[in-house]
Design a protein around this motif. Structure first.
Motif, PDB file in Angstrom:
ATOM      1  N   THR A  47     -69.028  76.699   6.025  1.00 54.47           N
ATOM      2  CA  THR A  47     -68.545  77.677   4.976  1.00 54.47           C
ATOM      3  C   THR A  47     -69.088  79.116   4.999  1.00 54.47           C
ATOM      4  O   THR A  47     -68.500  79.960   4.836  1.00 54.47           O
ATOM      5  N   THR A  48     -70.510  78.837   5.387  1.00 58.10           N
ATOM      6  CA  THR A  48     -71.252  80.151   5.444  1.00 58.10           C
ATOM      7  C   THR A  48     -70.772  81.145   6.574  1.00 58.10           C
ATOM      8  O   THR A  48     -70.785  82.033   6.551  1.00 58.10           O
ATOM      9  N   LYS A  49     -70.542  80.410   7.606  1.00 55.99           N
ATOM     10  CA  LYS A  49     -70.089  81.272   8.984  1.00 55.99           C
ATOM     11  C   LYS A  49     -68.738  81.657   8.824  1.00 55.99           C
ATOM     12  O   LYS A  49     -68.519  82.966   9.116  1.00 55.99           O
ATOM     13  N   ALA A  50     -67.919  81.060   8.078  1.00 56.78           N
ATOM     14  CA  ALA A  50     -66.515  81.781   7.790  1.00 56.78           C
ATOM     15  C   ALA A  50     -66.704  82.899   6.588  1.00 56.78           C
ATOM     16  O   ALA A  50     -66.053  83.984   6.693  1.00 56.78           O
ATOM     17  N   ALA A  51     -67.857  82.762   5.715  1.00 50.65           N
ATOM     18  CA  ALA A  51     -68.012  83.697   4.846  1.00 50.65           C
ATOM     19  C   ALA A  51     -68.531  85.129   5.451  1.00 50.65           C
ATOM     20  O   ALA A  51     -68.210  86.267   5.007  1.00 50.65           O
ATOM     21  N   LEU A  52     -69.311  84.951   6.623  1.00 49.37           N
ATOM     22  CA  LEU A  52     -69.843  86.106   7.004  1.00 49.37           C
ATOM     23  C   LEU A  52     -68.496  87.099   7.881  1.00 49.37           C
ATOM     24  O   LEU A  52     -68.703  87.938   7.932  1.00 49.37           O
ATOM     25  N   ILE A  53     -67.299  86.263   8.049  1.00 48.69           N
ATOM     26  CA  ILE A  53     -66.303  87.192   8.598  1.00 48.69           C
ATOM     27  C   ILE A  53     -65.680  88.046   7.613  1.00 48.69           C
ATOM     28  O   ILE A  53     -65.401  89.190   7.667  1.00 48.69           O
ATOM     29  N   GLY A  54     -65.920  87.502   6.042  1.00 56.44           N
ATOM     30  CA  GLY A  54     -65.337  88.323   4.836  1.00 56.44           C
ATOM     31  C   GLY A  54     -66.408  89.340   4.743  1.00 56.44           C
ATOM     32  O   GLY A  54     -65.800  90.601   4.634  1.00 56.44           O
ATOM     33  N   PHE A  55     -67.694  89.105   5.101  1.00 55.92           N
ATOM     34  CA  PHE A  55     -68.797  90.125   4.768  1.00 55.92           C
ATOM     35  C   PHE A  55     -68.586  91.073   5.810  1.00 55.92           C
ATOM     36  O   PHE A  55     -68.477  92.374   5.467  1.00 55.92           O
ATOM     37  N   THR A  56     -68.013  90.869   7.136  1.00 56.34           N
ATOM     38  CA  THR A  56     -68.083  91.533   8.132  1.00 56.34           C
ATOM     39  C   THR A  56     -66.971  92.476   7.903  1.00 56.34           C
ATOM     40  O   THR A  56     -67.008  93.961   7.965  1.00 56.34           O
ATOM     41  N   ILE A  66     -73.918  97.242  12.809  1.00 58.29           N
ATOM     42  CA  ILE A  66     -74.456  96.013  12.203  1.00 58.29           C
ATOM     43  C   ILE A  66     -73.787  94.821  12.970  1.00 58.29           C
ATOM     44  O   ILE A  66     -72.569  94.790  13.029  1.00 58.29           O
ATOM     45  N   ILE A  67     -74.429  93.899  13.457  1.00 53.95           N
ATOM     46  CA  ILE A  67     -73.842  92.553  14.028  1.00 53.95           C
ATOM     47  C   ILE A  67     -74.209  91.195  13.438  1.00 53.95           C
ATOM     48  O   ILE A  67     -75.267  91.198  13.287  1.00 53.95           O
ATOM     49  N   ASN A  68     -73.210  90.873  13.024  1.00 54.67           N
ATOM     50  CA  ASN A  68     -73.618  89.608  12.125  1.00 54.67           C
ATOM     51  C   ASN A  68     -73.246  88.142  12.976  1.00 54.67           C
ATOM     52  O   ASN A  68     -71.855  88.045  13.693  1.00 54.67           O
ATOM     53  N   LEU A  69     -73.951  87.224  13.081  1.00 57.79           N
ATOM     54  CA  LEU A  69     -73.874  86.036  14.034  1.00 57.79           C
ATOM     55  C   LEU A  69     -73.087  84.930  13.079  1.00 57.79           C
ATOM     56  O   LEU A  69     -73.718  84.259  12.063  1.00 57.79           O
ATOM     57  N   SER A  70     -71.846  85.203  13.331  1.00 60.48           N
ATOM     58  CA  SER A  70     -70.959  84.043  12.394  1.00 60.48           C
ATOM     59  C   SER A  70     -70.885  82.900  13.717  1.00 60.48           C
ATOM     60  O   SER A  70     -71.931  82.477  14.187  1.00 60.48           O
ATOM     61  N   SER A  71     -69.825  82.232  13.840  1.00 53.32           N
ATOM     62  CA  SER A  71     -69.713  81.150  14.620  1.00 53.32           C
ATOM     63  C   SER A  71     -68.247  80.763  14.854  1.00 53.32           C
ATOM     64  O   SER A  71     -67.402  81.071  14.056  1.00 53.32           O
ATOM     65  N   VAL A  72     -68.056  80.048  15.907  1.00 52.37           N
ATOM     66  CA  VAL A  72     -66.524  79.419  15.901  1.00 52.37           C
ATOM     67  C   VAL A  72     -66.538  78.222  14.963  1.00 52.37           C
ATOM     68  O   VAL A  72     -65.312  78.044  14.467  1.00 52.37           O
ATOM     69  N   THR A  73     -67.635  77.880  14.656  1.00 46.56           N
ATOM     70  CA  THR A  73     -67.605  76.661  13.536  1.00 46.56           C
ATOM     71  C   THR A  73     -67.541  77.290  12.187  1.00 46.56           C
ATOM     72  O   THR A  73     -68.256  77.980  11.690  1.00 46.56           O
ATOM     73  N   GLY A  74     -66.298  77.055  11.663  1.00 49.94           N
ATOM     74  CA  GLY A  74     -65.791  77.530  10.265  1.00 49.94           C
ATOM     75  C   GLY A  74     -64.690  78.284  10.460  1.00 49.94           C
ATOM     76  O   GLY A  74     -63.516  77.888   9.918  1.00 49.94           O
ATOM     77  N   PRO A  75     -64.587  79.496  11.019  1.00 47.69           N
ATOM     78  CA  PRO A  75     -63.475  80.199  10.977  1.00 47.69           C
ATOM     79  C   PRO A  75     -62.221  79.418  12.221  1.00 47.69           C
ATOM     80  O   PRO A  75     -61.328  79.954  11.949  1.00 47.69           O
ATOM     81  N   MET A  76     -62.688  78.596  13.135  1.00 50.52           N
ATOM     82  CA  MET A  76     -61.925  78.329  13.862  1.00 50.52           C
ATOM     83  C   MET A  76     -61.799  76.570  14.176  1.00 50.52           C
ATOM     84  O   MET A  76     -60.910  76.123  14.395  1.00 50.52           O
ATOM     85  N   VAL A  77     -62.980  76.168  14.280  1.00 58.28           N
ATOM     86  CA  VAL A  77     -63.104  74.672  14.700  1.00 58.28           C
ATOM     87  C   VAL A  77     -64.301  74.168  13.489  1.00 58.28           C
ATOM     88  O   VAL A  77     -64.994  74.831  13.246  1.00 58.28           O
ATOM     89  N   ALA A  78     -64.614  72.875  13.878  1.00 61.22           N
ATOM     90  CA  ALA A  78     -65.811  72.339  13.164  1.00 61.22           C
ATOM     91  C   ALA A  78     -65.946  70.852  13.718  1.00 61.22           C
ATOM     92  O   ALA A  78     -65.225  70.191  13.964  1.00 61.22           O
TER      93      ALA A  78
END
Ligand SMILES: NC(=O)c1ccc[n+]([C@@H]2O[C@H](COP(=O)([O-])OP(=O)(O)OC[C@H]3O[C@@H](n4cnc5c(N)ncnc54)[C@H](O)[C@@H]3O)[C@@H](O)[C@H]2O)c1
Length: 262
Positions: free
Chosen positions: A156-165, A135-147
């Motif tokens: 917020t959603t892209k950072a959430a996908l890291i926890g999900f992953t 399973i491959i989730n498209l997160s982003s550098v936006t959120g977890p790293m920069v904005a």
């Protein structure tokens, strides 16, 4: 043909990164099933007519749990198993936090987080049964790293996908299902073109050019480059990688300042 005999679902595959992933997966021999709600889907299928025996699609909104479950059941009836799921479909509508309505916030949460959740929830029992999956989730550098400004809901959603992953990866390791996230920087897609238009209606190209100037590689990425990384994470060459976040950004998150250095 590193994806030969693989059955792969790509959400949001009608355009942008999703389409790049679809093209690369087809090139490597996968059977690909697109889930997308856009009218562009028909045009995309026509353009990829050379691959008509390998490519299937459902026009569906990933927010609709019932429709998603029906699609997945239908895919299993026709193809018997699902090896790869790419949770790529997502939206980004720029708005400052102070002006953001609850409706627009929820739209981001519903598509970017709950949509990926819904499709994964429907697919995973079949992967578990098969004791195999990526399973491959498209997160982003936006959120977890920069904005950039206007991206609070999206980030917020892209950072959430890291926890999900990560949490899904640890739960599913015993079922031989790997879960990883791709964190792209700026990739030239319809999403970014629309954001450039919103930023500068008169001259969206100037926005794109300025993004490119700020990236050490001096260009935006291509959807096919995302596709190549997704193909690596989908296939057995990455068999010892799970729960990871992989940045693909032309070095955009590298510079510490724009003034120091010789
Ligand atoms: N383009 C970038 O610079 C960039 C950077 C980092 C991450 N990403 C991520 O990559 C993914 C794809 O982005 P993109 O730039 O290709 O976007 P895009 O807008 O160009 O394409 C998104 C696709 O997803 C589909 N989609 C959206 N909501 C859907 C829904 N509810 N149900 C079904 N389909 C839906 C759209 O119809 C479209 O085909 C997103 O998750 C995005 O967050 C993009």
């Amino acid at each position: 043909m590193k994806l030969k005999d693989q059955i792969a679902i790509v959400t949001g595959g009608a355009m942008g990164n999703g389409l790049g992933i679809v093209k690369v997966f087809l090139k490597y021999g996968a059977t690909v099933i697109i889930l997308d709600y856009s009218d562009e889907l028909n045009t995309t299928l026509k353009k990829l007519n050379n691959y008509k025996n390998q490519l299937f699609a459902y026009k569906v909104d990933i927010r609709n749990e019932e429709s998603i479950q029906k699609c997945i059941n239908h895919i299993i009836q026709n193809h018997n198993h699902i090896d790869v799921l790419v949770n790529n479909a997502g939206i980004c509508n720029l708005e400052l936090f102070a002006n953001m309505s609850s409706e627009l916030r929820d739209k981001h949460f519903d598509i970017n987080i709950k949509g990926s959740w819904n499709v994964t929830k429907a697919v995973i029992p079949y992967m578990e049964k098969n004791k195999k999956g990526s399973i491959i989730n498209l997160s982003s550098v936006t959120g977890p790293m920069v904005a950039d400004t206007g991206e609070v809901a999206y980030a917020t959603t892209k950072a959430a996908l890291i926890g999900f992953t990560k949490s899904l990866a640890i739960e599913e390791v015993e079922n031989n299902i790997r879960v990883n996230a791709i964190l792209p920087g700026y990739i030239l897609t319809p999403m970014v073109e629309k954001m450039a238009q919103e930023t500068n209606e008169q001259n969206p190209q100037e926005v794109i050019d300025n993004i490119a100037k700020a990236i050490p590689m001096r260009r935006l990425g291509t959807p096919e480059e995302i596709g190549e990384l997704a193909a690596f994470l989908a296939c057995d060459e990455s068999s010892y990688i799970t729960g990871q976040t992989i940045v693909i950004d032309g070095g955009s998150t590298l510079p510490e300042t724009n003034s120091m250095g010789i």
